[in-house]
Enzyme design. Structure first.
Site, PDB file in Angstrom:
ATOM      1  N   THR A 208       0.805  -1.218   0.000  1.00 40.45           N
ATOM      2  CA  THR A 208       0.000   0.000   0.000  1.00 40.45           C
ATOM      3  C   THR A 208       0.841   1.272   0.000  1.00 40.45           C
ATOM      4  OG1 THR A 208      -1.480  -1.225   1.425  1.00 40.45           O
ATOM      5  CG2 THR A 208      -1.766   1.162   1.360  1.00 40.45           C
ATOM      6  N   VAL A 237     -11.886  -6.726   1.763  1.00 34.49           N
ATOM      7  CA  VAL A 237     -11.450  -5.339   1.882  1.00 34.49           C
ATOM      8  C   VAL A 237     -10.465  -5.265   3.041  1.00 34.49           C
ATOM      9  CG1 VAL A 237     -12.217  -3.015   2.541  1.00 34.49           C
ATOM     10  CG2 VAL A 237     -13.532  -4.329   0.871  1.00 34.49           C
ATOM     11  N   GLY A 238      -9.356  -4.578   2.828  1.00 32.56           N
ATOM     12  CA  GLY A 238      -8.341  -4.472   3.874  1.00 32.56           C
ATOM     13  C   GLY A 238      -8.481  -3.204   4.695  1.00 32.56           C
ATOM     14  N   ASP A 239      -7.381  -2.779   5.264  1.00 31.29           N
ATOM     15  CA  ASP A 239      -7.393  -1.594   6.120  1.00 31.29           C
ATOM     16  C   ASP A 239      -7.398  -0.288   5.332  1.00 31.29           C
ATOM     17  OD1 ASP A 239      -4.790  -2.330   5.234  1.00 31.29           O
ATOM     18  OD2 ASP A 239      -3.889  -0.977   6.708  1.00 31.29           O
ATOM     19  N   THR A 259       0.688   0.205   6.252  1.00 29.26           N
ATOM     20  CA  THR A 259       0.905  -0.700   5.134  1.00 29.26           C
ATOM     21  C   THR A 259       1.088  -2.100   5.700  1.00 29.26           C
ATOM     22  OG1 THR A 259       2.313  -1.133   3.198  1.00 29.26           O
ATOM     23  CG2 THR A 259       3.401  -0.290   5.165  1.00 29.26           C
ATOM     24  N   GLY A 260       0.897  -3.098   4.872  1.00 30.73           N
ATOM     25  CA  GLY A 260       1.046  -4.473   5.347  1.00 30.73           C
ATOM     26  C   GLY A 260      -0.294  -5.182   5.439  1.00 30.73           C
TER      27      GLY A 260
HETATM   28  N1  GLY Z   1      -2.719  -2.881   3.651  1.00 34.83           N
HETATM   29  C1  GLY Z   1      -3.343  -3.312   2.482  1.00 34.83           C
HETATM   30  C2  GLY Z   1      -4.252  -4.436   2.628  1.00 34.83           C
HETATM   31  O1  GLY Z   1      -4.143  -5.222   3.555  1.00 34.83           O
HETATM   32  O2  GLY Z   1      -5.107  -4.591   1.794  1.00 34.83           O
END
Ligand code: GLY
Length: 348
Positions: A208, A237-239, A259-260
């Site tokens: 990200t 869906v992520g963070d 990120t991550g």
């Molecule tokens: N940080 C990006 C995701 O986990 O989608």
């Protein structure tokens, strides 16, 4: 394991001030012991910081606006559009690795320091997810649109419909299908279809882009955009589009982004946590370290296998960064600095 005492013992001799600190930080090559993030004072605004080394090109675009006295919100949007448009970046925008079903779905959010924000989750066929997120903020009474609704909104707003799956990403997905058994693999980017060795947090683990900036008038803004976890379940869906997880901004305090592996960040409301810790008096560095520590506390064994990184600035322009694993880098641009720094990290 890095304990904080050890980290501070290592870095205490480098606890310099002013220009000496800046010089020490600037001279640190990637992978070298990290002296401390550069400290900036309000007099040195504007400033823009981004996750990863590819944030440097994004910062350069944002800097054009900041340096001309423009608004930090315009700067962060313009900045993160750079990796979104880059077909060779397989974790953001065009060319992002697809989901399990071969569909490229994008997550993004944008936020102003006064609480205005907009977000899209699982957006398809539109390169600049960040601009759609901004349009949600400015043209609707809502904060977040997802899936087909987000795509429909974007097309109605005049964004061009495009195929985001590049030949490179399609090839990687087809390779993955041969062995995947349709199990989405957490942090697949670490294991890697990049050229670099597949090490946790290694140089191939680009992820990200989160960008936060303060303009010359002291206005704080942030943007965060990604194609998310490679080969994820469709609809995951992520963070990154979750306000408070992948990004949080408050003019009274500062801003943070992450990120991550997004699941771990969501569990602790990571970016909001960092900002609230700064509000309570922690430095950006201390706040990022505490957020990473929370992830470790929730699951030490799991945390060893994952990468998460936080990046924060307070409204004076002081910077903090911290990650679970080695390998997270961040890019800083001010009037006198245009540099990529290695982040300190928890697991030594
Ligand atoms: N940080 C990006 C995701 O986990 O989608």
């Amino acid at each position: 394991m890095l304990n904080r005492r050890k980290f501070f013992a290592l870095t205490a001799p480098l606890a310099l001030t002013g220009n000496r600190l800046m010089a020490a930080a600037q001279n640190a090559p990637l992978g070298a012991p990290h002296p401390a993030p550069p400290v900036r004072g309000a007099a040195n605004l504007p400033i823009v910081v981004s996750t990863w080394d590819f944030g440097q090109a994004a910062n350069a675009e944002a800097w054009k606006i900041l340096n001309a006295g423009g608004w930090s919100l315009d700067a962060v949007e313009a900045g993160v559009k750079v990796p979104e448009a880059d077909p060779n970046n397989t974790t953001v925008g065009l060319g992002g690795f697809p989901d399990r079903d071969g569909r490229v779905t994008l997550d993004a959010c944008i936020m102003e320091g006064n609480g205005n924000c907009g977000s899209v989750g699982a957006l398809e066929h539109v390169v600049h997810a960040i601009s759609v997120a901004r349009r949600v903020m400015e043209k609707t009474p809502h904060v977040m649109l997802v899936g087909d609704g987000a795509t429909q909104f974007a097309l109605e707003q005049g964004f061009p419909k495009e195929n985001l799956l590049t030949p490179t990403s399609e090839k990687a997905w087809k390779e993955w299908l041969k062995t995947s058994h349709y199990q989405p693999v957490i942090n697949i980017e670490n294991q890697s279809y990049h050229k670099q060795p597949p090490m946790p947090g290694g140089p191939g683990n680009h992820d990200t882009i989160g960008m936060v900036a303060i303009d010359a008038k002291g206005r704080v803004s942030g943007a965060c955009t990604t194609s998310g976890m490679a080969f994820k379940l469709h609809g995951r869906v992520g963070d990154s589009p979750i306000i408070g997880a992948g990004l949080f901004v408050d003019d009274e305090v500062g801003a943070a982004t992450s990120t991550g592996v997004g699941e771990e960040v969501i569990r602790i409301c990571g970016s909001h946590l960092v900002v609230e810790l700064m509000r309570q008096g922690r430095s950006p560095q201390q706040a990022c370290e505490e957020a990473v520590k929370r992830i470790v506390q929730k699951g030490p064994e799991r945390a060893k296998t994952l990468q998460v990184g936080f990046l924060a600035i307070n409204n004076q322009g002081d910077i903090g960064a911290y990650a679970l694993q080695k390998g997270f880098t961040y890019s800083v641009r001010t009037g006198s600095v245009d540099q990529v720094y290695p982040s300190p990290y928890y697991y030594q």
